[in-house]
Write a protein that holds these residues in place. Structure first.
Motif, short mmCIF file in Angstrom:
data_model
loop_
_atom_site.label_atom_id
_atom_site.label_comp_id
_atom_site.label_asym_id
_atom_site.label_seq_id
_atom_site.Cartn_x
_atom_site.Cartn_y
_atom_site.Cartn_z
N THR A 1 42.58 34.15 1.40
CA THR A 1 43.22 34.61 0.59
C THR A 1 43.02 34.42 -0.93
O THR A 1 43.02 34.87 -1.86
CB THR A 1 44.09 33.18 0.02
N ARG A 2 41.55 33.02 -1.27
CA ARG A 2 40.91 32.97 -2.59
C ARG A 2 39.92 34.88 -2.91
O ARG A 2 40.02 35.51 -4.12
CB ARG A 2 39.63 32.47 -2.59
N GLY B 1 45.01 36.27 5.82
CA GLY B 1 45.15 35.12 5.16
C GLY B 1 46.19 34.34 5.74
O GLY B 1 45.89 32.87 5.48
N TYR B 2 46.83 34.83 5.28
CA TYR B 2 47.56 34.06 5.65
C TYR B 2 48.10 33.72 6.81
O TYR B 2 48.70 32.83 7.52
CB TYR B 2 49.06 34.65 4.67
N LEU B 3 47.79 34.92 7.97
CA LEU B 3 48.16 34.19 9.58
C LEU B 3 47.07 33.04 9.71
O LEU B 3 47.57 32.05 10.53
CB LEU B 3 48.06 35.80 10.26
N ALA B 4 46.43 33.02 9.40
CA ALA B 4 44.99 32.30 9.57
C ALA B 4 45.68 31.12 9.46
O ALA B 4 45.46 29.71 9.60
CB ALA B 4 43.50 32.45 8.60
N MET C 1 41.24 27.17 9.57
CA MET C 1 41.45 27.02 8.37
C MET C 1 40.58 27.09 6.97
O MET C 1 41.84 28.35 5.53
CB MET C 1 42.38 25.78 7.99
N ALA C 2 39.89 26.64 7.15
CA ALA C 2 38.74 27.13 5.90
C ALA C 2 38.60 28.98 5.35
O ALA C 2 38.30 29.15 4.69
CB ALA C 2 37.44 26.76 5.99
N VAL C 3 38.75 29.27 6.62
CA VAL C 3 37.75 30.40 7.00
C VAL C 3 39.33 31.98 6.23
O VAL C 3 39.29 32.95 4.98
CB VAL C 3 38.16 31.23 8.25
N GLY C 4 40.82 31.20 6.54
CA GLY C 4 41.82 32.03 6.05
C GLY C 4 42.33 31.19 4.38
O GLY C 4 42.53 31.92 3.82
N LEU C 5 42.04 30.35 3.51
CA LEU C 5 41.75 29.48 2.22
C LEU C 5 41.22 30.60 1.75
O LEU C 5 40.99 31.31 0.58
CB LEU C 5 41.25 28.47 2.13
N VAL C 6 39.87 31.67 2.19
CA VAL C 6 38.58 31.82 1.61
C VAL C 6 38.54 33.28 1.57
O VAL C 6 39.19 33.74 0.37
CB VAL C 6 37.03 31.43 2.70
#
Length: 93
Positions: free
Chosen positions: A8-9, A42-45, A1-6
């Motif tokens: 998207t940022r 990012g959204y997929l993760a 989840m952290a990878v997806g948030l990073v």
């Protein structure tokens, strides 16, 4: 989840090509595919992490009961996706 948030940022889409970019059309196609894939990673993760979290945190009996309700289950799934999208919007803003 952290990878997806990073992602998207910090993930940035490629700069757009001009509407009449010189060169072969396949180059425009490849550019578009790469740009769309990079944007959606990012959204997929985050979506996969949210789905996995729901399957662990919500009791299986609740999920089975909701799945048996037909159209109401589609509405519940849409509401959960709206909640995830709103959270992503708040985090990436």
């Amino acid at each position: 989840m952290a990878v997806g948030l990073v992602w998207t940022r910090l993930g940035r889409p490629l700069p757009p090509l001009p509407p009449t970019a010189p060169g072969p059309r396949w180059r425009t196609l490849v550019h578009t595919v790469v740009d769309d894939t990079a944007t959606s990673i990012g959204y997929l993760a985050v979506g996969a992490a949210a789905g996995a979290s729901l399957s662990v945190l919500v009791p299986r009996t609740w999920i089975n009961a909701l799945a048996g309700l037909g159209p109401l289950s589609v509405l519940a799934m849409a509401c959960s996706q709206l909640a995830v999208a709103a959270c992503l919007r708040l985090v990436s803003a």
